[in-house]
Design a protein around this motif. Sequence first.
Motif, PDB file in Angstrom:
ATOM      1  N   ILE A 119       0.854  -1.187   0.000  1.00 54.31           N
ATOM      2  CA  ILE A 119       0.000   0.000   0.000  1.00 54.31           C
ATOM      3  C   ILE A 119       0.888   1.235   0.000  1.00 54.31           C
ATOM      4  O   ILE A 119       1.929   1.264   0.658  1.00 54.31           O
ATOM      5  N   GLY A 120       0.494   2.237  -0.765  1.00 54.01           N
ATOM      6  CA  GLY A 120       1.270   3.469  -0.802  1.00 54.01           C
ATOM      7  C   GLY A 120       2.564   3.306  -1.565  1.00 54.01           C
ATOM      8  O   GLY A 120       2.607   2.708  -2.637  1.00 54.01           O
ATOM      9  N   GLY A 121       3.646   3.820  -0.999  1.00 56.64           N
ATOM     10  CA  GLY A 121       4.937   3.776  -1.666  1.00 56.64           C
ATOM     11  C   GLY A 121       5.437   2.362  -1.880  1.00 56.64           C
ATOM     12  O   GLY A 121       5.340   1.523  -0.997  1.00 56.64           O
ATOM     13  N   LYS A 122       5.997   2.085  -3.071  1.00 55.35           N
ATOM     14  CA  LYS A 122       6.467   0.735  -3.401  1.00 55.35           C
ATOM     15  C   LYS A 122       7.982   0.611  -3.339  1.00 55.35           C
ATOM     16  O   LYS A 122       8.520  -0.489  -3.408  1.00 55.35           O
ATOM     17  N   HIS A 132       3.454  12.446  -5.718  1.00 56.70           N
ATOM     18  CA  HIS A 132       4.034  12.949  -6.962  1.00 56.70           C
ATOM     19  C   HIS A 132       3.228  12.563  -8.190  1.00 56.70           C
ATOM     20  O   HIS A 132       3.530  12.995  -9.293  1.00 56.70           O
ATOM     21  N   ASP A 133       2.205  11.734  -8.016  1.00 53.87           N
ATOM     22  CA  ASP A 133       1.381  11.267  -9.124  1.00 53.87           C
ATOM     23  C   ASP A 133       0.152  12.169  -9.256  1.00 53.87           C
ATOM     24  O   ASP A 133      -0.770  12.103  -8.434  1.00 53.87           O
ATOM     25  N   ALA A 134       0.147  13.004 -10.290  1.00 54.06           N
ATOM     26  CA  ALA A 134      -0.961  13.950 -10.474  1.00 54.06           C
ATOM     27  C   ALA A 134      -2.291  13.238 -10.661  1.00 54.06           C
ATOM     28  O   ALA A 134      -3.330  13.702 -10.159  1.00 54.06           O
ATOM     29  N   GLY A 135      -2.276  12.119 -11.382  1.00 54.74           N
ATOM     30  CA  GLY A 135      -3.511  11.385 -11.614  1.00 54.74           C
ATOM     31  C   GLY A 135      -4.099  10.823 -10.341  1.00 54.74           C
ATOM     32  O   GLY A 135      -5.308  10.929 -10.093  1.00 54.74           O
ATOM     33  N   LEU A 136      -3.252  10.243  -9.504  1.00 54.25           N
ATOM     34  CA  LEU A 136      -3.726   9.683  -8.237  1.00 54.25           C
ATOM     35  C   LEU A 136      -4.177  10.787  -7.296  1.00 54.25           C
ATOM     36  O   LEU A 136      -5.190  10.650  -6.600  1.00 54.25           O
ATOM     37  N   ALA A 137      -3.447  11.903  -7.280  1.00 55.49           N
ATOM     38  CA  ALA A 137      -3.810  13.031  -6.415  1.00 55.49           C
ATOM     39  C   ALA A 137      -5.191  13.569  -6.780  1.00 55.49           C
ATOM     40  O   ALA A 137      -5.964  13.979  -5.908  1.00 55.49           O
ATOM     41  N   ALA A 138      -5.509  13.557  -8.068  1.00 52.81           N
ATOM     42  CA  ALA A 138      -6.801  14.063  -8.522  1.00 52.81           C
ATOM     43  C   ALA A 138      -7.951  13.149  -8.105  1.00 52.81           C
ATOM     44  O   ALA A 138      -9.118  13.566  -8.095  1.00 52.81           O
ATOM     45  N   LYS A 139      -7.640  11.895  -7.760  1.00 51.91           N
ATOM     46  CA  LYS A 139      -8.670  10.940  -7.339  1.00 51.91           C
ATOM     47  C   LYS A 139      -8.680  10.717  -5.826  1.00 51.91           C
ATOM     48  O   LYS A 139      -9.745  10.586  -5.213  1.00 51.91           O
ATOM     49  N   ARG A 140      -7.475  10.688  -5.240  1.00 51.70           N
ATOM     50  CA  ARG A 140      -7.372  10.256  -3.851  1.00 51.70           C
ATOM     51  C   ARG A 140      -6.657  11.251  -2.941  1.00 51.70           C
ATOM     52  O   ARG A 140      -6.392  10.940  -1.778  1.00 51.70           O
ATOM     53  N   GLY A 141      -6.351  12.431  -3.431  1.00 48.50           N
ATOM     54  CA  GLY A 141      -5.690  13.409  -2.585  1.00 48.50           C
ATOM     55  C   GLY A 141      -4.355  12.901  -2.090  1.00 48.50           C
ATOM     56  O   GLY A 141      -3.478  12.568  -2.881  1.00 48.50           O
ATOM     57  N   TYR A 142      -4.220  12.804  -0.767  1.00 51.56           N
ATOM     58  CA  TYR A 142      -2.960  12.356  -0.158  1.00 51.56           C
ATOM     59  C   TYR A 142      -2.992  10.879   0.243  1.00 51.56           C
ATOM     60  O   TYR A 142      -2.155  10.442   1.024  1.00 51.56           O
ATOM     61  N   HIS A 143      -3.912  10.133  -0.295  1.00 56.20           N
ATOM     62  CA  HIS A 143      -4.059   8.737   0.097  1.00 56.20           C
ATOM     63  C   HIS A 143      -3.785   7.780  -1.059  1.00 56.20           C
ATOM     64  O   HIS A 143      -3.867   8.174  -2.224  1.00 56.20           O
ATOM     65  N   ASP A 145      -4.207   4.449  -3.631  1.00 54.58           N
ATOM     66  CA  ASP A 145      -5.294   3.978  -4.468  1.00 54.58           C
ATOM     67  C   ASP A 145      -6.365   3.292  -3.615  1.00 54.58           C
ATOM     68  O   ASP A 145      -6.051   2.540  -2.684  1.00 54.58           O
ATOM     69  N   ALA A 146      -7.617   3.523  -3.942  1.00 52.47           N
ATOM     70  CA  ALA A 146      -8.729   2.998  -3.142  1.00 52.47           C
ATOM     71  C   ALA A 146      -8.728   1.466  -3.106  1.00 52.47           C
ATOM     72  O   ALA A 146      -9.009   0.859  -2.065  1.00 52.47           O
ATOM     73  N   ALA A 147      -8.396   0.841  -4.220  1.00 50.66           N
ATOM     74  CA  ALA A 147      -8.375  -0.626  -4.262  1.00 50.66           C
ATOM     75  C   ALA A 147      -7.260  -1.167  -3.363  1.00 50.66           C
ATOM     76  O   ALA A 147      -7.444  -2.181  -2.682  1.00 50.66           O
ATOM     77  N   GLU A 148      -6.117  -0.496  -3.360  1.00 51.97           N
ATOM     78  CA  GLU A 148      -5.018  -0.892  -2.474  1.00 51.97           C
ATOM     79  C   GLU A 148      -5.439  -0.781  -1.017  1.00 51.97           C
ATOM     80  O   GLU A 148      -5.149  -1.661  -0.207  1.00 51.97           O
ATOM     81  N   GLN A 149      -6.109   0.313  -0.694  1.00 47.98           N
ATOM     82  CA  GLN A 149      -6.547   0.536   0.678  1.00 47.98           C
ATOM     83  C   GLN A 149      -7.519  -0.546   1.121  1.00 47.98           C
ATOM     84  O   GLN A 149      -7.413  -1.077   2.233  1.00 47.98           O
ATOM     85  N   ARG A 150      -8.465  -0.905   0.242  1.00 48.73           N
ATOM     86  CA  ARG A 150      -9.443  -1.935   0.585  1.00 48.73           C
ATOM     87  C   ARG A 150      -8.765  -3.283   0.801  1.00 48.73           C
ATOM     88  O   ARG A 150      -9.065  -3.999   1.761  1.00 48.73           O
ATOM     89  N   ALA A 151      -7.862  -3.635  -0.099  1.00 49.79           N
ATOM     90  CA  ALA A 151      -7.176  -4.922  -0.003  1.00 49.79           C
ATOM     91  C   ALA A 151      -6.363  -5.004   1.289  1.00 49.79           C
ATOM     92  O   ALA A 151      -6.346  -6.040   1.970  1.00 49.79           O
ATOM     93  N   TYR A 152      -5.711  -3.909   1.624  1.00 41.93           N
ATOM     94  CA  TYR A 152      -4.896  -3.872   2.843  1.00 41.93           C
ATOM     95  C   TYR A 152      -5.776  -4.002   4.082  1.00 41.93           C
ATOM     96  O   TYR A 152      -5.487  -4.773   4.994  1.00 41.93           O
ATOM     97  N   ASP A 153      -6.862  -3.245   4.104  1.00 40.64           N
ATOM     98  CA  ASP A 153      -7.775  -3.282   5.251  1.00 40.64           C
ATOM     99  C   ASP A 153      -8.398  -4.662   5.425  1.00 40.64           C
ATOM    100  O   ASP A 153      -8.524  -5.163   6.553  1.00 40.64           O
ATOM    101  N   GLU A 154      -8.800  -5.285   4.316  1.00 37.75           N
ATOM    102  CA  GLU A 154      -9.421  -6.607   4.383  1.00 37.75           C
ATOM    103  C   GLU A 154      -8.430  -7.647   4.892  1.00 37.75           C
ATOM    104  O   GLU A 154      -8.791  -8.522   5.683  1.00 37.75           O
ATOM    105  N   ALA A 155      -7.174  -7.543   4.458  1.00 40.18           N
ATOM    106  CA  ALA A 155      -6.154  -8.485   4.913  1.00 40.18           C
ATOM    107  C   ALA A 155      -5.868  -8.301   6.397  1.00 40.18           C
ATOM    108  O   ALA A 155      -5.697  -9.271   7.136  1.00 40.18           O
TER     109      ALA A 155
END
Length: 308
Positions: A119-122, A132-143, A145-155
Amino acid sequence: MAEAEGGKMSGSKRTIAKVAVPVVAAVTVGAVAYAGNLASTSPMHDSTSSASAADSAHASRAEVGDPGNPATWRLPIEAYLPAKADTRLIAATRDSLIDECMKAAGYDQWTPAPDLPEIGGKTLTDWRYGIHDAGLAAKRGYHPDAAEQRAYDEAQEAGAVDESGADDTTLKGCVAQADGKAPSAQPDALAQQISDDSYLESMNTPSVVDAFAKWSSCMKARGYSYAKPMDAGDDSRFSDPYNVTDEEIATAKADVSCRSTYNVEKVWFDAEVALQQTAIAKNQAALDEARKTIKSAVAKAKSVNAVQ
């Protein structure tokens, strides 16, 4: 990983604590600590007791893959830290050894805790200096990817339940056996300290102070008042990954734009590189030994796998 020994006992069931692969540096962005920043998977250079000064200098070079993507950059200290691929190889080998040992001890149902999803930095430099990713910032601000967050939380929520009824003494004995055949590759304390110190010290170098000031002025012109780039991501209003507001997204988009305008990440990276190279030169012998220890652990894991 299978080496997690904590957890609550309940009858014959025990919840095994999940342990992610060892991290090099967890960088806080948007009030969330991301632990995916292991050393990159670039091949590790050979190091022997008679290694030349030229070889050591080559090993500790900085590398820049895509100039526009900090995730592809490589700090000098990474030559002395476990690569992600090597860490996973060793961890998987140890899991297998412990699993065999537990089954031999009569605990066929023993189950090692699974890895947590990334999750987050790789890499060590991905998000180290902020988003630093303009596309991700436009969707998720400072967080992330939503799918990454869900997968991490579920695990995290699922955990790993051991129904074998194994006692801690048996497990510790099996872990000790694994230690002898395939020792873990934890980040060397000195290398980790150099990584941590250079990050903090770099923020006080003249070039970075100047870049921060320019970034701050750029943000102020857009209606945002922050002294340093990390201040925006650490804004308490943007701490909830499940409620990314329009305000957070607007701030993050302006943040990335101002960073890009003044090349903040590259200036910061270059300052860290200089600090790390100085620290490495002062501690070369000890760091070369740390690199040899990592190589030895990898070799032993590969040897175990070859036999299996």
